[in-house]
Design a protein around this motif. Structure first.
Motif, PDB file in Angstrom:
ATOM      1  N   LEU A 148       0.804  -1.154  -0.014  1.00 46.12           N
ATOM      2  CA  LEU A 148       0.018   0.078   0.127  1.00 46.12           C
ATOM      3  C   LEU A 148       0.794   1.214   0.007  1.00 46.12           C
ATOM      4  O   LEU A 148       1.724   1.641   1.059  1.00 46.12           O
ATOM      5  CB  LEU A 148      -0.768  -0.093   1.261  1.00 46.12           C
TER       6      LEU A 148
ATOM      7  N   LEU B 264       1.704   5.572  -1.399  1.00 47.33           N
ATOM      8  CA  LEU B 264       1.511   6.773  -1.859  1.00 47.33           C
ATOM      9  C   LEU B 264       2.361   6.580  -3.296  1.00 47.33           C
ATOM     10  O   LEU B 264       3.300   6.140  -3.394  1.00 47.33           O
ATOM     11  CB  LEU B 264       2.017   7.908  -1.004  1.00 47.33           C
TER      12      LEU B 264
ATOM     13  N   GLN C  70      -0.257   4.519  -9.300  1.00 45.13           N
ATOM     14  CA  GLN C  70       0.772   4.331  -8.297  1.00 45.13           C
ATOM     15  C   GLN C  70       1.559   3.025  -8.965  1.00 45.13           C
ATOM     16  O   GLN C  70       2.786   3.047  -8.605  1.00 45.13           O
ATOM     17  CB  GLN C  70       0.232   3.821  -6.942  1.00 45.13           C
TER      18      GLN C  70
ATOM     19  N   ARG D  83      -2.849   7.159  -2.609  1.00 45.53           N
ATOM     20  CA  ARG D  83      -2.449   5.849  -2.217  1.00 45.53           C
ATOM     21  C   ARG D  83      -3.321   4.604  -2.866  1.00 45.53           C
ATOM     22  O   ARG D  83      -4.481   4.509  -3.183  1.00 45.53           O
ATOM     23  CB  ARG D  83      -2.741   5.496  -0.526  1.00 45.53           C
ATOM     24  N   SER D  84      -2.380   3.965  -3.222  1.00 44.52           N
ATOM     25  CA  SER D  84      -3.197   2.382  -3.738  1.00 44.52           C
ATOM     26  C   SER D  84      -2.105   1.237  -3.554  1.00 44.52           C
ATOM     27  O   SER D  84      -1.048   1.338  -3.056  1.00 44.52           O
ATOM     28  CB  SER D  84      -3.305   2.788  -5.298  1.00 44.52           C
ATOM     29  N   ALA D  85      -2.712  -0.042  -3.994  1.00 45.57           N
ATOM     30  CA  ALA D  85      -1.718  -1.031  -3.956  1.00 45.57           C
ATOM     31  C   ALA D  85      -0.664  -1.307  -5.277  1.00 45.57           C
ATOM     32  O   ALA D  85      -1.121  -1.004  -6.155  1.00 45.57           O
ATOM     33  CB  ALA D  85      -2.719  -2.227  -3.813  1.00 45.57           C
TER      34      ALA D  85
END
Lengths: 529, 255
Positions: free
Chosen positions: A5, A7, A138, A171-173
């Motif tokens: 996870l 940014l 991301q 934010r993401s995976a």
């Protein structure tokens, strides 16, 4: 498969580390700060990566270039306006070329969430004749770091990664590689003519740079980040993050012809193919209308209507969002969309309760109250918030260190009292040289350095010139030691502090007042005193 | 399935901590998510907001389109109004009613509550009171997250796990306080909805929640309290006007 996870900023940092990074450089600046901080945390755990904040972006860039000279991979990160500070080194590093991979990650701030302007760094990449990658999510922030270092080493040029706030701070995976690439060995490049930009060498190097351009263009044409899909007679160019807002709004079976653009220089052939296919073209880009204005040119296209920020389909300024893009696509507003309520009391940011800056500016306001509408030149940091009520103590904020130079210029013109207010870290970044200048010229000005021992606004990073280091730098400019005064901004010292400031205001010559008390937030976070 | 949440509050109230918990729970659940947040200048006591989206399908925009938020989750009552235009017609407002007054023109709190009471799908929680009962006023953010947890498609366990991972490095005591804040908040939120669903008005339901000992609140008693409120409105008014915390299960004795 590991999903982390992250940014966008952190994904850039991790991508760099996994691509074999040996050094990260930068100066804190929203929204770029977390790139450096992520690598710094990683380096603390794992070691073997140089991670230490620099005094300013120019220094950071030069250190990164030195790391590249030595054959290793370097990442230098900054906010968009930081690249103005680093521009001298940046432009010339394109002329010298690089050795180990050199990537400059620049975070632009369309909408000016935390900035003085919304300049578009893609122009800098174009100006310097280097490639620029613009991730749209991301995962791409991470993936593109591998590409960027490869490109840099293959072409011997710096490569820019251009972020905007909404990807830097979203934010993401992210899926990461199983095995990080090893760092490069120490292999300095001793090609003196390459690195020594005497005019005779520089002409040759500049020629080399221009000769690389067809190869840069070829790579952009073939890049997996620039994809062209020809369908209907309406076309859209979606640059970087704008793709997210585009796909948010169109159905899977849309009949638009689409060029996604995330790898610059502009892929001319792909754009030409699109332009020849459509009769109407919308350009979606977060930032300035770079692509739009280039395609339209001075006189416009014969058979294609080009739309975008310059024609009113999108606002000329500010950041994009899904609703603006929806409207530009000619789609009806979502049936659920409502207008914001206008009468809500605003809640602007403010100085923390107990902040030393509040005490300093209260004292300054009182000391200045014998003057008619006195103006205070200020700088960039938490203390810029002293421009707002209730303090309303400062009256300018332009560029890092500009407070002192502007106060000096105003004094040259006969303005008095010429007062500058600047933080300790901003002083080390851009305040030392204008102070040296003012002292050597004997200018009648008063510089107040609010020394809170940290870079407060961006999250309490280490300041380079605080405490005794600051005092010695100030004395080193040649100032009369009797006119370097130190006060402790606390409510109980208010009257004494007003007195000190009044004495220095009445002195005809350069004076520096250091208002020294640690940032409460820094005390909380680092247990400093 | 897609869930769009606007997180709102004032800088320093721990909006990003709420985001951390939900993000990680969504990650564990194998969902896609995006969460856009605000750093820097906006942190210092100013209004802060975060757009949080998760789904079993790919998510494109980091920002939620207008009118597409399933929930506005706010740690501060005034901040709800700043983002209500993002709310879908059937969306939820879950908010603390504990005001954070750091501006001179903060509206009268009763006017503000009247305005909030007009939202159809609503949970009002006195996060200050509940956090104090849980052991720390700073845990208001976890109270509101707990209160909202009944309305979002992640399980209590999935969320609680990351309340723990978030506070782990601050020690067991801080973890426990925040776990408790979350659980109290969840119970109060469920109880409030139980009352509201059975005809107790938003402000009356809030007043009753405030009269009860937060640690004792259990949604199973909502039905009995709602019946009591309907049958004995005058007695309820007396109770609301009294002082000293009442245990939630006392409703059986009252009835």
């Amino acid at each position: 498969m590991q999903r982390q996870l992250l940014l966008g900023d952190e994904a850039v940092g991790l991508g760099a580390v996994h691509a074999g990074l040996s050094g990260v450089y930068g100066y804190p600046g929203t929204p770029s700060t977390e790139i450096f901080e992520f690598v710094e945390r990683y380096a603390k755990k794992v070691g073997n990566i140089h991670a230490f904040w620099s005094t300013n972006e120019k220094v950071a860039y030069e250190e990164a270039l030195g790391m590249s000279w030595a054959g290793k991979r370097a990442l230098v990160c900054m906010k968009h306006v930081g690249l103005n500070v680093a521009a001298d080194a940046f432009m010339n590093s394109a002329i010298t070329g690089t050795n180990g991979g050199l990537v400059v990650a620049v975070a632009d701030d369309p909408g000016m969430h935390s900035s003085q302007n919304e300049q578009d760094s893609r122009y800098y990449a174009q100006f310097a004749l280097i490639p620029c990658l613009e991730p749209h999510d991301q995962q791409e922030c991470y993936d593109m770091m591998f590409d960027a270092f490869e490109l840099s080493e293959a072409l011997s040029t710096p490569v820019m990664i251009r972020l905007v706030t909404r990807i830097a701070h979203s934010r993401s995976a992210v899926v990461t590689v199983p095995e990080p690439r090893a760092q490069n060995d120490l292999e300095p490049n001793r090609d003196i003519k390459k690195w020594t930009l005497l005019p005779s060498n520089a002409r040759v190097q500049y020629q080399h740079l221009t000769e690389k351009q067809p190869e840069l263009l070829r790579q952009a044409e073939e890049s997996r980040y620039n994809t062209l899909t020809l369908v209907g007679k309406k076309g859209v160019i979606v640059c970087g993050l704008a793709a997210n807002y585009f796909y948010e709004n169109v159905a899977d079976d849309h009949d638009l012809s689409v060029l996604t653009l995330r790898h610059y220089p502009l892929p001319t052939a792909k754009i030409r193919t699109l332009v020849e296919h459509v009769d109407e073209l919308l350009v979606l880009e977060d930032g300035y209308p770079l692509v739009e204005s280039t395609i339209r040119g001075l006189f416009g296209l014969q058979n294609v209507t080009v739309k975008g920020r310059m024609t009113g389909e999108l606002p000329r300024t500010g950041e994009l969002n899904p609703d603006l893009v929806r409207s530009a696509l000619g789609l009806a507003p979502l049936d659920t969309a409502r207008e914001p309520q206008e009468s809500i009391a605003g809640r602007p940011p403010s100085l923390c309760t107990g902040c030393p800056h509040t005490d300093t500016f209260k004292a300054l306001n009182e000391a200045l109250d014998t003057f008619d509408n006195p103006q205070v030149f200020s700088d960039i940091g938490c203390y810029t918030l002293a421009a707002l009520p209730p303090l309303e103590a400062i009256h300018s904020c332009v560029a890092m260190g500009a407070s002192i130079g502007m106060a000096a210029g105003a004094a040259h013109a006969g303005y008095s009292p010429a007062v500058a207010a600047i933080g300790d870290s901003t002083f080390s970044h851009g305040g030392i040289t204008p102070l040296l200048s003012a002292v050597q010229q004997g200018v009648n000005l008063n510089v107040i350095v609010v020394d809170n021992s940290t870079v407060g606004m961006t999250g309490t990073q280490r300041s380079m010139s605080t405490g005794q280091t600051l005092d010695q730098i100030v004395l080193g400019t040649g100032i009369d030691p009797a006119h370097m005064r130190i006060i402790e901004p606390l409510p109980k010292n208010h009257d004494a502090n007003v007195q000190v400031i009044r004495e220095e205001l009445s002195y005809q010559g350069p004076s520096v007042i250091i208002a020294r008390r640690a940032c409460l937030e820094a005390i909380k976070r680092h247990k400093v005193s | 399935m897609q869930e769009n949440i606007i997180l709102a509050g004032v800088g320093g109230q721990g909006i990003l901590s709420i985001a951390y918990v939900v993000d990680n729970a969504a990650l564990d659940a194998g969902l896609q998510f995006k969460q856009a947040e605000v750093h820097g200048m906006s942190q210092r006591g100013g209004a802060v907001q975060s757009h949080l989206r998760y789904s079993d399908q790919p998510i494109h925009s980091d920002l939620i389109p207008l009118g597409r938020a399933d929930m506005v989750l706010s740690v501060e009552p005034l901040e709800v109004l700043r983002y209500w235009h993002y709310l879908a017609p059937d969306g939820w407002v879950v908010t603390s009613v504990t005001p954070y007054v750091n501006i001179p023109d903060y509206p009268p709190i009763d006017d503000l509550l009247e305005e909030l009471a007009t939202f159809a799908n609503l949970v009002l929680v006195d996060a200050g009171q509940v956090a104090r009962a849980a052991g720390n006023m700073r845990a208001q953010n976890m109270v509101v997250l707990g209160a909202a947890s009944n309305q979002i498609e992640l399980t209590e366990d999935q969320l609680l796990k990351h309340v723990e991972t978030l506070f782990l490095r601050k020690g067991e005591k801080v973890v426990e306080v925040n776990r408790r804040a979350f659980s109290f908040g969840r119970a109060v939120g469920g109880f409030y909805r139980g009352l509201n669903d059975r005809g107790v008005g938003p402000l009356e339901a809030l007043a009753l929640c405030r009269r009860l000992d937060p640690a004792s609140i259990d949604p199973v008693h909502a039905e009995a309290w709602a019946s009591f409120a309907a049958a004995e409105p005058n007695k309820l008014r007396e109770i609301l006007a009294g002082d000293g915390a009442i245990a939630c299960d006392q409703v059986t004795a009252l009835a």
